[in-house]
Enzyme design. Structure first.
Site: not given
Ligand code: MRU
Length: 365
Positions: A53-55, A90, A243, A253-254, A202
């Site tokens: 996960r993470g963009a 996603r 993201d 973002n999250k 996370q």
């Molecule tokens: O749902 P996730 O865990 O994929 O969300 C991740 C985030 O929101 C991060 O802050 C975002 O992807 C930036 S990652 C470098």
């Protein structure tokens, strides 16, 4: 970055030359387990179920998903089917679409028998480029940290971050964490407030794990504590990831990031967002056009953790029968963002700011 002193990336190709290795992040922080992805469906599953996960890492995994699809069947039909399957995993992180477009651009006009080798080469490049972009985000962010640290007169700079925009969310270094790792390496005293980041935690599970293995002082806080700490002068800087960043500098973002941006603005605390260019969606004029992922209610009504006997279990935490909603991201408007930290430097969160760093995106028509 390191786990128990050993350097890892989040994604790699195994010694057989084609299986794609990943760290299963659903098992962290309780167990470190790796998995081998052997098909495009494995890659789609890993993204959808958040083993990765993470963009930026979602993008890198999708790129290797295309490689695995081509190994199975290098036809145009299979390429399209795999792209659509991966794209559907996603919705919010635009790096997914960016990486798939890159892969299609690389292989589409090649004869079938040349596609697999070219695809693996481009996927490896996407990973290396991500590492370099994240390293450069750290180089530019470090200048900001150095400047802010000067006023602390040797006391640690308190930085708050939300979710995991660390190396586990990218291929290495992280976005929001890269300046922190580089500041630590440079001997600047820092302390990180880690938002636990409900519902999937996370922050508590991944960011704290990373920082701990790099020996960076940090403290996990409940998401609701950030505003209070800001009012008390215990936060000097906020850095988050994103993201998807719209062309006007709005950032998704999250979930919960927006509340931190509001509290930071109210307390005149600099709020920076770190991103590589692969996270910018130039097609969107503002952040409210960004699709926001809705996830399962059980992520809100249940929690998973380790018992004192070492068993990992999931328990219900909510009143039985109550409905729960789970929007996974929110949008912080550009007006609340002090600046963006990119691989090319810092800029204002605005179209002009972004175009100043990426002049090749200026539309001459
Ligand atoms: O749902 P996730 O865990 O994929 O969300 C991740 C985030 O929101 C991060 O802050 C975002 O992807 C930036 S990652 C470098």
């Amino acid at each position: 970055m390191k786990i128990d002193g050993k350097h890892f990336r989040t994604i790699w190709v195994d010694d057989d030359g084609w299986t794609v290795g990943i760290i299963d992040q659903t098992k962290l922080p309780h167990a470190f387990e790796t998995r081998g992805l052997k098909s495009a469906s494995d890659a789609a599953y890993a993204i959808k179920e958040m083993l990765v996960r993470g963009a930026p890492l979602i993008g890198a995994t999708a790129a290797y998903g295309i490689c695995l699809a081509l190994r199975e069947d290098a036809s145009d039909e299979n390429l399209e089917a795999a792209s659509n399957m991966l794209l559907a995993t996603r919705p919010t992180a635009v790096n997914l679409r960016w990486a798939i477009d890159e892969m299609l651009h690389t292989v589409r006009n090649l004869p079938r028998k040349k596609r697999v080798i070219a695809a693996y080469a481009r996927a490896a490049e996407i990973c290396d480029e991500d590492v370099e972009m994240c390293r450069m985000i750290g180089v530019h962010g470090l200048k900001l940290i150095k400047e802010l640290a000067r006023s602390k007169k040797g006391k640690p700079l308190n930085v708050l971050t939300h979710c995991n925009a660390g190396w586990l969310a990218t291929v290495d270094w992280g976005t929001a964490t890269s300046p922190l790792y580089q500041a630590h390496e440079a001997g600047i005293p820092i302390h990180v407030w880690v938002d636990e980041t409900r519902p999937r935690n996370q922050g508590a599970a991944l960011t704290a794990y990373e920082l701990g293995h790099e020996e960076i002082p940090h403290t996990i806080i409940a998401d609701n504590a950030g505003g209070h700490l800001m009012q008390r002068g215990e936060v000097d800087l906020v850095i988050t990831g994103t993201d998807r960043t719209a062309a006007n500098g709005d950032v998704a973002n999250k979930i919960g990031t927006y509340l931190k941006a509001l509290a930071a603005a109210d307390n005149e605390i600099p709020f920076y967002v770190a991103l590589p260019h692969t996270t910018i969606d130039w097609t969107l004029q503002n952040g409210f056009e960004i699709p926001i992922e809705e996830r399962g209610a059980e992520e809100v009504t249940q929690m998973t953790g380790r018992t004192s006997e070492g068993e990992v279990i999931t328990v219900d935490i909510a009143a039985p029968g109550s409905a729960a909603a789970n929007p996974a991201f929110d949008v912080s408007p550009a007006r609340l963002v002090t600046g963006l930290i990119t691989e090319r430097g810092l800029c204002e969160a605005s179209l002009d700011g972004l175009l100043g760093l990426y002049p090749e995106m200026i539309d001459d028509e």
